[in-house]
Design a protein around this motif. Sequence first.
Motif, short mmCIF file in Angstrom:
data_model
loop_
_atom_site.label_atom_id
_atom_site.label_comp_id
_atom_site.label_asym_id
_atom_site.label_seq_id
_atom_site.Cartn_x
_atom_site.Cartn_y
_atom_site.Cartn_z
N GLU A 33 -34.13 8.67 -27.43
CA GLU A 33 -34.82 7.42 -27.76
C GLU A 33 -35.85 7.06 -26.69
OE1 GLU A 33 -34.63 5.07 -30.41
OE2 GLU A 33 -33.81 6.88 -31.33
N ILE A 34 -35.49 7.24 -25.43
CA ILE A 34 -36.43 6.94 -24.34
C ILE A 34 -37.65 7.84 -24.44
CG2 ILE A 34 -36.75 7.12 -21.83
CD1 ILE A 34 -33.86 6.07 -21.55
N LYS A 35 -37.45 9.11 -24.73
CA LYS A 35 -38.58 10.04 -24.88
C LYS A 35 -39.46 9.64 -26.06
CE LYS A 35 -36.37 14.05 -22.81
NZ LYS A 35 -35.86 15.40 -23.02
N ASN A 36 -38.85 9.25 -27.17
CA ASN A 36 -39.63 8.84 -28.34
C ASN A 36 -40.44 7.57 -28.07
OD1 ASN A 36 -38.74 10.97 -29.91
ND2 ASN A 36 -37.04 9.81 -30.76
N VAL A 37 -39.81 6.61 -27.42
CA VAL A 37 -40.51 5.36 -27.10
C VAL A 37 -41.67 5.65 -26.15
CG1 VAL A 37 -40.29 3.12 -25.94
CG2 VAL A 37 -38.56 3.85 -27.57
N ASP A 38 -41.44 6.53 -25.19
CA ASP A 38 -42.50 6.89 -24.24
C ASP A 38 -43.69 7.52 -24.95
OD1 ASP A 38 -43.47 7.05 -21.52
OD2 ASP A 38 -43.17 9.22 -21.69
N LYS A 39 -43.42 8.40 -25.91
CA LYS A 39 -44.49 9.02 -26.69
C LYS A 39 -45.26 7.97 -27.49
CE LYS A 39 -42.35 13.53 -27.21
NZ LYS A 39 -41.70 14.46 -28.15
N ASN A 40 -44.53 7.07 -28.13
CA ASN A 40 -45.18 6.01 -28.92
C ASN A 40 -45.99 5.07 -28.03
OD1 ASN A 40 -44.21 6.92 -31.39
ND2 ASN A 40 -42.33 5.74 -31.20
N PHE A 41 -45.47 4.81 -26.84
CA PHE A 41 -46.16 3.91 -25.90
C PHE A 41 -47.54 4.46 -25.54
CE2 PHE A 41 -47.15 2.70 -21.49
CZ PHE A 41 -47.24 1.33 -21.64
N GLN A 45 -51.29 0.10 -29.10
CA GLN A 45 -52.43 -0.78 -28.89
C GLN A 45 -51.98 -2.22 -29.12
OE1 GLN A 45 -55.55 0.44 -31.50
NE2 GLN A 45 -55.74 2.47 -30.58
N ASP A 46 -52.71 -3.11 -28.49
CA ASP A 46 -52.52 -4.55 -28.67
C ASP A 46 -51.07 -4.99 -28.43
OD1 ASP A 46 -55.26 -4.70 -29.33
OD2 ASP A 46 -54.82 -4.22 -31.43
N ASP A 47 -50.49 -5.68 -29.41
CA ASP A 47 -49.14 -6.24 -29.25
C ASP A 47 -48.05 -5.17 -29.15
OD1 ASP A 47 -50.15 -8.78 -29.26
OD2 ASP A 47 -49.83 -9.09 -31.40
N LEU A 48 -48.32 -3.98 -29.65
CA LEU A 48 -47.31 -2.94 -29.60
C LEU A 48 -47.03 -2.46 -28.18
CD1 LEU A 48 -48.01 -0.74 -32.73
CD2 LEU A 48 -46.12 -2.31 -32.34
N VAL A 49 -47.97 -2.66 -27.28
CA VAL A 49 -47.75 -2.27 -25.88
C VAL A 49 -46.55 -3.05 -25.33
CG1 VAL A 49 -48.71 -2.34 -23.55
CG2 VAL A 49 -50.14 -1.60 -25.46
N ASP A 50 -46.53 -4.36 -25.56
CA ASP A 50 -45.40 -5.17 -25.10
C ASP A 50 -44.10 -4.75 -25.76
OD1 ASP A 50 -47.03 -6.65 -23.45
OD2 ASP A 50 -47.37 -8.23 -24.93
N TYR A 51 -44.17 -4.45 -27.03
CA TYR A 51 -42.98 -4.02 -27.77
C TYR A 51 -42.38 -2.76 -27.15
CZ TYR A 51 -40.15 -1.88 -31.42
OH TYR A 51 -39.14 -1.28 -32.11
N TYR A 52 -43.22 -1.77 -26.90
CA TYR A 52 -42.71 -0.51 -26.35
C TYR A 52 -42.24 -0.66 -24.91
CZ TYR A 52 -44.05 1.90 -30.58
OH TYR A 52 -44.14 2.30 -31.89
#
Length: 94
Positions: A33-41, A45-52
């Motif tokens: 999960e950490i690896k997947n979140v890191d890839k998505n991060f 862009q925008d608000d998703l940066v805070d989410y990740y």
Amino acid sequence: MIDGYMQESEIETLDEREKEIELIKNIIFTRKEIKNVDKNFEYAQDDLVDYYIYQMKANQAKLNYLIKMAKMKGITVDMINDIKYRLLDDKEVG
């Protein structure tokens, strides 16, 4: 099992060895999960940066807790790697 995790009521019915294996599986799953979140991060862009960022912190806190529990039970990295490779073999066969 929900999203790779067993419900607490299901864990209570397991013997000690099965609980250790479930803990190891959770460590492996959380690392993924950490690896997947890191890839998505990387592409956020925008608000998703805070989410990740929140997701990374939450998953890291969970991993720290799981590793602490594993150490208390005397589970070693070798045991974690052994289960990890068995899980990979099961997926290739199944």
